[in-house]
Enzyme design. Structure first.
Site, PDB file in Angstrom:
ATOM      1  N   ALA A  33       0.828  -1.209   0.000  1.00  0.00           N
ATOM      2  CA  ALA A  33       0.000   0.000   0.000  1.00  0.00           C
ATOM      3  C   ALA A  33       0.865   1.263   0.000  1.00  0.00           C
ATOM      4  O   ALA A  33       0.691   2.156  -0.832  1.00  0.00           O
ATOM      5  CB  ALA A  33      -0.918  -0.024   1.216  1.00  0.00           C
ATOM      6  N   ASN A 120       5.687   1.580  10.611  1.00  0.00           N
ATOM      7  CA  ASN A 120       5.115   2.016  11.883  1.00  0.00           C
ATOM      8  C   ASN A 120       6.078   1.783  13.033  1.00  0.00           C
ATOM      9  O   ASN A 120       7.007   0.971  12.929  1.00  0.00           O
ATOM     10  CB  ASN A 120       3.810   1.255  12.152  1.00  0.00           C
ATOM     11  N   LYS A 197       2.099   9.206  17.302  1.00  0.00           N
ATOM     12  CA  LYS A 197       1.426   8.236  16.438  1.00  0.00           C
ATOM     13  C   LYS A 197       1.336   6.879  17.140  1.00  0.00           C
ATOM     14  O   LYS A 197       0.312   6.193  17.061  1.00  0.00           O
ATOM     15  CB  LYS A 197       2.153   8.104  15.096  1.00  0.00           C
TER      16      LYS A 197
HETATM   17  N1  LIG Z   1      -1.233   1.323   4.482  1.00  0.00           N
HETATM   18  C1  LIG Z   1      -1.268   2.476   5.128  1.00  0.00           C
HETATM   19  O1  LIG Z   1      -2.149   3.311   4.882  1.00  0.00           O
HETATM   20  C2  LIG Z   1      -0.222   2.802   6.175  1.00  0.00           C
HETATM   21  C3  LIG Z   1      -0.329   4.009   6.853  1.00  0.00           C
HETATM   22  C4  LIG Z   1       0.620   4.342   7.794  1.00  0.00           C
HETATM   23  C5  LIG Z   1       1.675   3.479   8.050  1.00  0.00           C
HETATM   24  N2  LIG Z   1       1.774   2.291   7.394  1.00  0.00           N
HETATM   25  C6  LIG Z   1       2.923   1.424   7.700  1.00  0.00           C
HETATM   26  O2  LIG Z   1       3.714   1.301   6.523  1.00  0.00           O
HETATM   27  C7  LIG Z   1       4.388   0.024   6.505  1.00  0.00           C
HETATM   28  C8  LIG Z   1       4.010  -0.688   5.199  1.00  0.00           C
HETATM   29  O3  LIG Z   1       2.610  -0.955   5.277  1.00  0.00           O
HETATM   30  P1  LIG Z   1       1.701  -1.321   4.024  1.00  0.00           P
HETATM   31  O4  LIG Z   1       0.316  -1.038   4.426  1.00  0.00           O
HETATM   32  O5  LIG Z   1       2.236  -0.713   2.792  1.00  0.00           O
HETATM   33  O6  LIG Z   1       1.919  -2.905   3.989  1.00  0.00           O
HETATM   34  P2  LIG Z   1       1.539  -3.928   2.798  1.00  0.00           P
HETATM   35  O7  LIG Z   1       0.475  -3.358   1.940  1.00  0.00           O
HETATM   36  O8  LIG Z   1       1.310  -5.244   3.450  1.00  0.00           O
HETATM   37  O9  LIG Z   1       2.869  -3.976   1.938  1.00  0.00           O
HETATM   38  C9  LIG Z   1       4.028  -4.621   2.370  1.00  0.00           C
HETATM   39  C10 LIG Z   1       4.738  -5.064   1.106  1.00  0.00           C
HETATM   40  O10 LIG Z   1       6.010  -5.607   1.484  1.00  0.00           O
HETATM   41  C11 LIG Z   1       6.216  -6.728   0.636  1.00  0.00           C
HETATM   42  N3  LIG Z   1       7.252  -7.594   1.187  1.00  0.00           N
HETATM   43  C12 LIG Z   1       7.218  -8.390   2.271  1.00  0.00           C
HETATM   44  N4  LIG Z   1       8.384  -9.013   2.433  1.00  0.00           N
HETATM   45  C13 LIG Z   1       9.175  -8.617   1.398  1.00  0.00           C
HETATM   46  C14 LIG Z   1      10.485  -8.933   1.005  1.00  0.00           C
HETATM   47  N5  LIG Z   1      11.247  -9.783   1.692  1.00  0.00           N
HETATM   48  N6  LIG Z   1      10.966  -8.350  -0.112  1.00  0.00           N
HETATM   49  C15 LIG Z   1      10.233  -7.492  -0.836  1.00  0.00           C
HETATM   50  N7  LIG Z   1       8.976  -7.141  -0.501  1.00  0.00           N
HETATM   51  C16 LIG Z   1       8.445  -7.717   0.606  1.00  0.00           C
HETATM   52  C17 LIG Z   1       4.862  -7.387   0.549  1.00  0.00           C
HETATM   53  O11 LIG Z   1       4.857  -8.308  -0.523  1.00  0.00           O
HETATM   54  P3  LIG Z   1       3.700  -9.374  -0.812  1.00  0.00           P
HETATM   55  O12 LIG Z   1       2.933  -8.782  -1.971  1.00  0.00           O
HETATM   56  O13 LIG Z   1       4.397 -10.624  -1.195  1.00  0.00           O
HETATM   57  O14 LIG Z   1       2.872  -9.498   0.436  1.00  0.00           O
HETATM   58  C18 LIG Z   1       3.999  -6.146   0.320  1.00  0.00           C
HETATM   59  O15 LIG Z   1       3.991  -5.787  -1.041  1.00  0.00           O
HETATM   60  C19 LIG Z   1       3.891  -0.709   7.750  1.00  0.00           C
HETATM   61  O16 LIG Z   1       4.810  -0.549   8.799  1.00  0.00           O
HETATM   62  C20 LIG Z   1       2.572   0.003   8.079  1.00  0.00           C
HETATM   63  O17 LIG Z   1       2.221  -0.091   9.438  1.00  0.00           O
HETATM   64  C21 LIG Z   1       0.841   1.931   6.461  1.00  0.00           C
END
Ligand SMILES: NC(=O)c1ccc[n+]([C@@H]2O[C@H](COP(=O)([O-])OP(=O)(O)OC[C@H]3O[C@@H](n4cnc5c(N)ncnc54)[C@H](OP(=O)(O)O)[C@@H]3O)[C@@H](O)[C@H]2O)c1
Length: 319
Positions: A33, A120, A197
């Site tokens: 995301a 996070n 946060k």
């Molecule tokens: N989403 C939000 O709105 C938001 C807001 C604030 C903070 N955050 C924080 O931002 C961080 C990322 O969150 P997110 O929501 O973007 O998570 P996400 O949608 O689950 O994305 C994580 C990505 O990392 C990939 N990944 C996992 N292991 C990997 C590896 N070894 N090599 C390469 N890629 C790998 C996953 O691949 P797969 O496709 O294989 O699963 C997925 O594409 C987290 O700490 C979250 O708490 C998110």
């Protein structure tokens, strides 16, 4: 919420860090995301060559934003051995994927590479301090409100913000997004921003445990439990250098009550879907750092124990 001083200003050269603003190679590790959204926006900027380090391959990035669709086709690697030294690495994997993420850094980090950690929690530097000097790591507090619909397909609900520490490295990160709709700010008090946060994030465990969205905070008993979790976070955060006032627990409850009652936080969503959770980054850290400062954190510890037990193997009930 706590007010830290933000500034959006141009990058300037400081001793010891190479400036990479024009024609930079940027690799985003973790195109979910957050990472997918940022990679797509950066790909629109002719100053950059963007590549992606992914676990799951996809053809192209498609981002649904409030202002329309963005498509991008960055270079995609699925094997860390294929990657080569980048000017900037943006780490956007979940906090629990740190070990696998470090494998990418072995090839991506050269002597002048900067690494931004978009995750996070409050331990951005500690997670990657063994991969490069901390002066070249930029911790980022992210608020982009995005969700992954499928690999490479992301919905961004509203234009986001990101906050980094003031200083040379942070200001270079700000400059990367100068032509994107994402607002990036540098602050003189990053600890306060990150802990504020966390004060909000540490309460998501209650929703996960009772399997109910934000509306549960309307009840006084749940609101009291939320305040207790936040109070512990405030005490530990202060010991870690953040400026957190006594009104923060009430404000977290007010935010819960003001928002849509059906809001589901990511910890609850991950728990409900049977995925790994960022429980350690959101609550375990309060317990661990509390112990370091001799600050009791029994409510956070209890929540960690219960949610870990709830997410482990289910045993059949005996008659
Ligand atoms: N989403 C939000 O709105 C938001 C807001 C604030 C903070 N955050 C924080 O931002 C961080 C990322 O969150 P997110 O929501 O973007 O998570 P996400 O949608 O689950 O994305 C994580 C990505 O990392 C990939 N990944 C996992 N292991 C990997 C590896 N070894 N090599 C390469 N890629 C790998 C996953 O691949 P797969 O496709 O294989 O699963 C997925 O594409 C987290 O700490 C979250 O708490 C998110």
């Amino acid at each position: 919420m706590q007010t830290a001083k933000f500034r959006k200003r141009p990058a300037r050269a400081l001793i010891g860090i190479t400036m990479h603003n024009a024609n930079s190679n940027i690799t985003v590790v973790g195109p979910g995301a957050v990472g997918g959204t940022l990679a797509a926006f950066l790909s629109q900027d002719s100053r950059f060559q963007v590549s992606i380090g992914a676990r799951t391959a996809f053809e192209r990035l498609v981002i649904e934003t409030a202002d329309g669709m963005i498509e991008a086709k960055p270079i995609l690697f699925t094997d860390p051995a294929q990657a080569h030294v980048a000017d900037w690495v943006l780490v956007a994997t979940k906090a629990y994927d740190v070990v696998a993420t470090r494998r990418w850094l072995a090839n991506l980090v050269g002597p002048a590479t900067m690494v931004a950690v978009l995750q996070n929690g409050v331990e951005h530097l500690a997670r990657f301090a063994d991969a490069l000097p901390t002066e070249r790591i930029v911790p980022v507090v992210v608020d982009v409100s995005a969700e992954r619909l499928a690999p490479g397909h992301i919905r961004q609900r509203r234009s986001g913000t990101m906050v980094v520490p003031a200083g040379s490295a942070g200001e270079q990160f700000v400059a990367l997004f100068a032509r994107s709709p994402i607002h990036v700010f540098a602050t003189d008090d990053f600890a306060t921003v990150a802990w504020t946060k966390l004060a909000s994030n540490c309460t998501g465990v209650v929703n996960a445990l009772v399997r109910k969205p934000a509306g549960i905070a309307a009840g006084d008993d749940i609101a009291d439990l939320i305040r207790m979790l936040v109070r512990e976070c405030v005490l530990v955060g202060r010991a870690e250098g953040a400026t957190l006032d006594d009104g923060l627990p009430d404000r977290v409850v007010e935010n819960y009550r003001r928002g849509p009652p059906d809001t589901v936080n990511s910890l609850y969503a991950d728990f409900a879907a049977g995925r790994p959770m960022e429980l350690d980054a959101r609550n375990g850290v309060i317990v661990r750092l509390g112990a370091r400062h001799n600050i009791p954190t029994p409510i956070n510890a209890l929540m960690v124990t219960l949610l870990e037990a709830a997410s482990s193997i289910a045993f059949p009930l005996s008659a």
